[in-house]
Design an enzyme around this catalytic site. Structure first.
Site, PDB file in Angstrom:
ATOM      1  N   LEU A  79       0.785  -1.229   0.000  1.00  0.00           N
ATOM      2  CA  LEU A  79       0.000   0.000   0.000  1.00  0.00           C
ATOM      3  C   LEU A  79       0.825   1.290   0.000  1.00  0.00           C
ATOM      4  CD1 LEU A  79      -2.827  -1.120   2.445  1.00  0.00           C
ATOM      5  CD2 LEU A  79      -2.726  -1.401  -0.032  1.00  0.00           C
ATOM      6  N   CYS A  80       2.146   1.186  -0.126  1.00  0.00           N
ATOM      7  CA  CYS A  80       2.966   2.393  -0.276  1.00  0.00           C
ATOM      8  C   CYS A  80       2.823   2.921  -1.707  1.00  0.00           C
ATOM      9  CB  CYS A  80       4.437   2.090  -0.012  1.00  0.00           C
ATOM     10  SG  CYS A  80       4.900   2.168   1.709  1.00  0.00           S
ATOM     11  N   HIS A  81       2.778   4.223  -1.820  1.00  0.00           N
ATOM     12  CA  HIS A  81       2.718   4.840  -3.142  1.00  0.00           C
ATOM     13  C   HIS A  81       4.092   4.802  -3.804  1.00  0.00           C
ATOM     14  CE1 HIS A  81      -0.845   6.527  -1.205  1.00  0.00           C
ATOM     15  NE2 HIS A  81      -1.325   6.668  -2.418  1.00  0.00           N
ATOM     16  N   MET A 117       8.806   5.963   4.768  1.00  0.00           N
ATOM     17  CA  MET A 117       9.028   4.540   4.494  1.00  0.00           C
ATOM     18  C   MET A 117      10.232   4.337   3.586  1.00  0.00           C
ATOM     19  SD  MET A 117       6.973   3.158   6.487  1.00  0.00           S
ATOM     20  CE  MET A 117       7.543   1.538   6.072  1.00  0.00           C
ATOM     21  N   GLU A 118      10.474   5.261   2.670  1.00  0.00           N
ATOM     22  CA  GLU A 118      11.633   5.153   1.787  1.00  0.00           C
ATOM     23  C   GLU A 118      12.931   5.289   2.580  1.00  0.00           C
ATOM     24  OE1 GLU A 118       8.192   5.513  -0.708  1.00  0.00           O
ATOM     25  OE2 GLU A 118       8.779   6.610   1.081  1.00  0.00           O
ATOM     26  N   ASP A 132      25.070  -9.035   5.861  1.00  0.00           N
ATOM     27  CA  ASP A 132      25.295 -10.111   4.891  1.00  0.00           C
ATOM     28  C   ASP A 132      26.757 -10.184   4.463  1.00  0.00           C
ATOM     29  OD1 ASP A 132      24.415 -12.193   2.967  1.00  0.00           O
ATOM     30  OD2 ASP A 132      25.021 -10.679   1.501  1.00  0.00           O
TER      31      ASP A 132
END
Length: 165
Positions: A79-81, A117-118, A132
């Site tokens: 649901l993120c644009h 969010m980005e 990693d």
């Protein structure tokens, strides 16, 4: 949902998940900064700083991974644009006292929705990339304290995490 309960922005009236319609929001410059850290043994930090890790330049690879993640956040978080980022940057610095690496990500756009969010995705993926690349020599590493530090733009205005938080 009763008339007195607030409507949740990511739920349709029928209750299923839905993307928020940002069409009515003002287009503004929006920026977010997030940070995180990777705690490791002192000898692992020395290896990362030496540039001799078996998988290559830890700093360069983690920066690119974080930037790529910021650009693809809409594919990772439901649901993120999809945003047209005007900036995505990742900075990594050593903290011998930790010992470990401090990662900061910045995301910026001119648009109708925020870039928190980005920035958080960028810092998370950069930290995971560091893990990693060094896990073969230090299984005890920890990714910690991924958090939003600051945001600006939009109707809610500017926000900055206080040092007490």
């Amino acid at each position: 949902m009763s008339a007195t309960e607030p409507r949740l922005s990511h739920l349709a009236p029928t209750g299923e998940a839905a993307m928020v319609d940002v069409g009515g929001k003002a287009e503004t410059v929006r920026e977010a900064i997030a940070r995180g850290r990777v705690v490791m043994a002192p000898q692992t930090l020395a290896l990362a700083l030496s540039g001799n890790a078996k998988k290559g330049d830890v700093f360069a690879v983690a920066r690119i991974a974080g930037i790529m993640a910021a650009k693809r956040t809409h594919e990772l978080i439901p649901l993120c644009h999809q945003l047209n980022l005007t900036k995505a940057a990742v900075e990594i610095e050593a903290d011998p006292a930790l010992p470990g690496l401090l990662v900061t990500a910045r995301a910026r756009t001119r648009g109708q929705t925020g870039v928190e969010m980005e920035a958080l995705t960028a810092v998370s993926i950069a930290c995971l990339t560091i893990y990693d690349m060094l896990k073969a020599v230090d299984r005890g590493m920890r990714v910690e304290a991924v958090e939003l530090v600051e945001k600006s733009g939009g109707r809610s205005g500017a926000w900055r995490r206080s040092e007490a938080e």
